[in-house]
Design an enzyme around this catalytic site. Structure first.
Site, short mmCIF file in Angstrom:
data_model
loop_
_atom_site.label_atom_id
_atom_site.label_comp_id
_atom_site.label_asym_id
_atom_site.label_seq_id
_atom_site.Cartn_x
_atom_site.Cartn_y
_atom_site.Cartn_z
N LYS A 116 -28.43 10.06 -61.30
CA LYS A 116 -28.87 8.74 -60.85
C LYS A 116 -29.67 8.00 -61.93
O LYS A 116 -29.59 6.78 -62.03
CB LYS A 116 -29.74 8.88 -59.59
CG LYS A 116 -28.95 9.26 -58.33
CD LYS A 116 -29.89 9.35 -57.14
CE LYS A 116 -29.36 10.20 -56.00
NZ LYS A 116 -28.32 9.58 -55.20
N LYS A 158 -36.60 10.17 -55.64
CA LYS A 158 -35.21 10.64 -55.51
C LYS A 158 -34.90 11.66 -56.59
O LYS A 158 -35.25 11.44 -57.76
CB LYS A 158 -34.22 9.49 -55.74
CG LYS A 158 -33.99 8.60 -54.56
CD LYS A 158 -32.82 7.66 -54.89
CE LYS A 158 -32.72 6.57 -53.87
NZ LYS A 158 -31.63 5.64 -54.19
N GLY A 164 -26.45 13.39 -50.64
CA GLY A 164 -26.62 13.76 -49.24
C GLY A 164 -28.06 13.67 -48.77
O GLY A 164 -28.45 14.33 -47.82
N GLY A 165 -28.85 12.84 -49.43
CA GLY A 165 -30.23 12.63 -48.98
C GLY A 165 -31.17 13.76 -49.37
O GLY A 165 -32.36 13.71 -49.05
N HIS A 208 -27.30 -0.76 -46.35
CA HIS A 208 -26.46 -0.10 -47.35
C HIS A 208 -25.13 -0.84 -47.36
O HIS A 208 -24.38 -0.78 -46.40
CB HIS A 208 -26.27 1.38 -46.96
CG HIS A 208 -25.31 2.12 -47.82
ND1 HIS A 208 -25.65 3.24 -48.54
CD2 HIS A 208 -24.01 1.90 -48.09
CE1 HIS A 208 -24.60 3.67 -49.20
NE2 HIS A 208 -23.58 2.88 -48.95
N HIS A 234 -30.18 9.27 -43.57
CA HIS A 234 -29.43 8.92 -44.78
C HIS A 234 -27.98 9.37 -44.76
O HIS A 234 -27.33 9.43 -45.79
CB HIS A 234 -30.14 9.45 -46.04
CG HIS A 234 -31.58 9.07 -46.10
ND1 HIS A 234 -32.00 7.77 -46.07
CD2 HIS A 234 -32.71 9.82 -46.13
CE1 HIS A 234 -33.32 7.73 -46.11
NE2 HIS A 234 -33.78 8.96 -46.13
N GLU A 274 -22.42 1.57 -54.75
CA GLU A 274 -23.32 1.43 -53.61
C GLU A 274 -24.53 0.58 -53.98
O GLU A 274 -25.17 0.80 -55.00
CB GLU A 274 -23.80 2.81 -53.14
CG GLU A 274 -22.69 3.70 -52.63
CD GLU A 274 -23.21 4.97 -51.96
OE1 GLU A 274 -22.50 5.51 -51.11
OE2 GLU A 274 -24.32 5.44 -52.30
N ARG A 296 -14.90 8.45 -56.68
CA ARG A 296 -13.84 9.12 -55.90
C ARG A 296 -13.48 8.23 -54.73
O ARG A 296 -14.10 7.19 -54.52
CB ARG A 296 -14.37 10.45 -55.36
CG ARG A 296 -15.67 10.22 -54.59
CD ARG A 296 -16.12 11.44 -53.85
NE ARG A 296 -17.52 11.36 -53.48
CZ ARG A 296 -18.02 10.70 -52.43
NH1 ARG A 296 -17.22 10.01 -51.65
NH2 ARG A 296 -19.31 10.69 -52.17
#
Ligand code: ADP
Length: 641
Positions: A116, A158, A164-165, A208, A234, A274, A296
């Site tokens: 990220k 984060k 997956g949160g 989102h 999430h 996103e 993907r």
């Protein structure tokens, strides 16, 4: 176009890819683990190869074994689906090294988006707005705390390798930062083997919204947005396209930012950019920020297919095979509105606890697209994601599409395992959701009102009593002399004993239950009850009431009934046919209400049977290892002397 492809996945996405591949005349090779030999995705393929044990690490994550299977079966390309190896750059490199085509982006594009922090830095350079925050290399706790102070609370910690949160913590004030950091780092180290984190401004009332992109390796285009704001912890629950309240100007700005992101990494194939969007008002051109890119095909891709008419898997196969992008940006448009709901085997009331079980019956109403990887009789195993299906609907407007989603969920029938169907059906009828007031906190705020209330339903009980009671459904046969006009029927449903007395008359039957009498009509199709649908399987009679609930009934074993009649209440009955795994009590032992008495394994699930009240064990009528029928008496309690 390829003549043969291998699908390195299982479940609904493997079935989905196989459908398009075969429609394009392409031979499909499936891979499967030992527990998946009879799975739907194997049946959907032309050839299937066993690649190992049930654990993902022993099968679906074994890249070398999968490549070997592709070479052995003459496959030219590998489609990874989502999850498993789909975003693993080492796998992409190994596929290429074996002389095969990977249906997806390049190794370097996946690496660029893999972490990220690096992705955010790259996007900043490409002129894509990113969430204000710190994504630098200095991981010193004091430095990070200082950065959080500068960004301003609330902040989100984060894990840079997160997904997956996991490894994500919301911190409201400075005093909580150190503890939250330590726990996020600990979780990240365990889950991803990388304890590094980044700090972001926490967007309150966030939405989102993600953009579907498609690239040919140089140029990219976008297929508009999806709103995935309905989440719980999430995780996406219901997705839709287009996003409620979206304007052409903001859509164009987000689309361009997403295309810039894709082109910055030479993206090839289907991807998703996103964004987090400020949901405190309508979407603004300066109110969205890059979160991450998924390199993907996404679970929720069908809503984009529904509004654009594009088959994204077909595009993936064509572009991977070297064809140009089938359409240009200007050729694409939005028609109507689409929703997708994710149907899971999970116990919503128990905190969305994943469940397993054998699906005794699974059916979807007309008018919905149901993407599923399980059929009636298949098991939801503990090894993989417990998704049962994705229910997708389309309509000319958001209101109509949402009404179709609600009706589609209410008309869906799942028996044999607990699911979130009733919860989804309620969510589809939520007034705030209908008004387009979607943000990621909606489910948590209104959870109490979204939990289905599966109480006793006399109408279902009565229908089950006549259907299981052996009464003729054919109106003509009801009057033959050998049929008793009145009969007692004892049923068991979820461990509840139902003593019914049914009386036949001209129109149908009157069933007397504890709470009163219920009339069951006899129509040309047999016994009917308004708003109820009944399906008989080997396991039980399942009655659906149009709320997503399923009640499963079985006849009580007559012997058990006699024991119960002789001894009064206090009998623990087997709620379904199964194997007694353990018995925890012996005769003479005092128990309190709620104490564990025994464990029953049925429909591949363990059920703990507990004492309904305080008492003393009078008799243990079963033993570990015994096979028991539904309604068999297992343990008798009596009042303490
Ligand atoms: P993961 O990769 O673990 O799924 P994401 O970065 O995709 O994590 O974020 C998952 C979800 O967390 C988002 O869909 C959103 O609901 C929430 N979220 C992420 N970043 C923020 C933020 N800066 N402010 C508020 N909510 C956020």
């Amino acid at each position: 176009m390829f003549h043969t492809i291998l699908i390195a996945n299982r479940g609904e996405i493997a079935c989905r890819i196989a459908r398009t591949a075969r429609a394009l005349g392409c031979r499909v090779v499936a891979v499967y683990s030992d527990v998946d030999a009879g799975a739907a995705h194997v049946a959907a393929a032309d050839v299937a190869v066993n690649i190992g044990g049930a654990r993902p690490a022993d099968s679906y994550l074994r890249g070398e074994r999968i490549i070997q299977a592709a070479l052995e079966t003459g496959a030219q390309a590998i489609h990874p689906g989502y999850g498993f190896l789909s975003e693993n750059p080492d796998f992409v490199a190994a596929v290429a090294a074996a002389g095969l085509m990977f249906i997806g982006p390049s190794e370097s594009a996946i690496r660029a988006m893999g972490l990220k922090d690096a992705a955010k830095a790259l996007m900043e350079r490409a002129g894509v707005p990113v969430v204000p925050g710190y994504h630098g290399a200095d991981q010193d706790p004091a430095h990070l705390a200082g950065m959080a102070e500068m960004i301003g609370y609330p902040v989100l910690i984060k894990a840079v390798a997160g997904g997956g949160g996991k490894g994500m913590r919301l911190v409201e004030r400075a005093g909580d930062f150190a503890a939250a950091l330590a726990s996020a780092q600990g979780e990240a180290a365990t889950a991803f083997g990388n304890a590094n984190v980044l700090i972001e401004k926490y967007i309150t009332a966030p939405r989102h919204i993600e953009v579907q992109v498609f690239g040919d390796g140089t140029r990219a285009l976008h297929l508009f947005e999806r709103d995935c704001s309905l989440q719980r912890r999430h995780q996406k629950v219901i997705e839709e396209a287009p996003a409620p309240g979206m304007t052409d100007a903001v859509r164009a700005a987000m689309g361009q930012a997403a295309v810039r992101a894709a082109e910055a990494i030479g993206y090839k194939g289907a991807g998703t950019v996103e964004f987090i969007v400020d949901g405190s008002g309508p979407p603004r051109a300066d109110g969205f920020w890059f979160m991450e890119m998924n390199t993907r095909l996404q679970v929720e891709h069908p809503v984009t297919e529904a509004i654009t008419g594009v088959d994204l898997v077909e595009w993936q196969l064509r572009v991977a095979a070297g064809e140009p992008l089938p359409l240009a940006q200007g050729d694409l448009g939005i028609t109507g509105h689409a929703f997708e709901a994710r149907l899971y085997a999970e116990d919503v009331a128990a905190g969305f606890l994943p469940a397993t079980g054998r699906i005794a019956h699974l059916a979807f109403p007309a008018g919905v697209r149901a993407d599923t990887g399980v059929r009636s009789g298949d098991a939801i195993s503990p090894w993989y994601d417990p998704m049962v299906a994705k229910v997708i609907v389309h309509g000319p407007t958001r209101d109509i599409a949402l009404a179709r989603l609600a009706a589609g969920l209410e008309g869906t029938e799942v028996a044999g395992t607990v699911t979130n169907l009733g919860f989804l059906a309620r969510l589809a009828r939520h007034p705030g959701f209908a008004a387009g007031q979607v943000d990621t906190g909606l489910i948590a705020r209104d959870l109490a009102g979204l939990l289905p209330d599966i109480g006793v339903d006399p109408a279902s009980d009565a229908l089950a009593a006549v259907m299981l009671g052996g009464f003729p459904a054919d109106p003509g046969a009801g009057f033959t002399l050998w049929v008793p006009l009145e009969r007692r029927v004892d049923l068991v449903e979820s461990g509840r004993l139902i003593a019914a007395r049914a009386v036949l008359d001209d129109a149908g039957a009157t069933v007397r239950l504890d709470g009163g009498a219920v009339t069951v009509a006899r129509g040309p199709q047999g016994w009917t009850m308004p708003g109820r649908r009944a399906v008989l399987t080997d396991a039980a009679l399942h009655v659906f009431d149009g709320t997503g609930a399923c009640r499963s009934y079985a006849l009580v074993d007559p012997l058990a009934r006699d024991v119960a009649a002789g001894a009064g209440a206090g009998i623990t009955l087997s709620p379904m046919p199964g194997l007694v795994k353990a018995v925890f009590v012996t005769a003479g032992q005092a128990v309190a209400a709620g104490d564990r008495l025994a464990i029953l394994e049925a429909m591949k699930m363990e059920h703990t049977l507990t004492a309904a009240r305080d008492g003393v064990v009078a008799e243990v009528l079963t033993a570990a290892g015994a096979q028991v029928e539904a309604g068999a008496a297992l343990i008798r309690l009596e009042d303490a002397a």
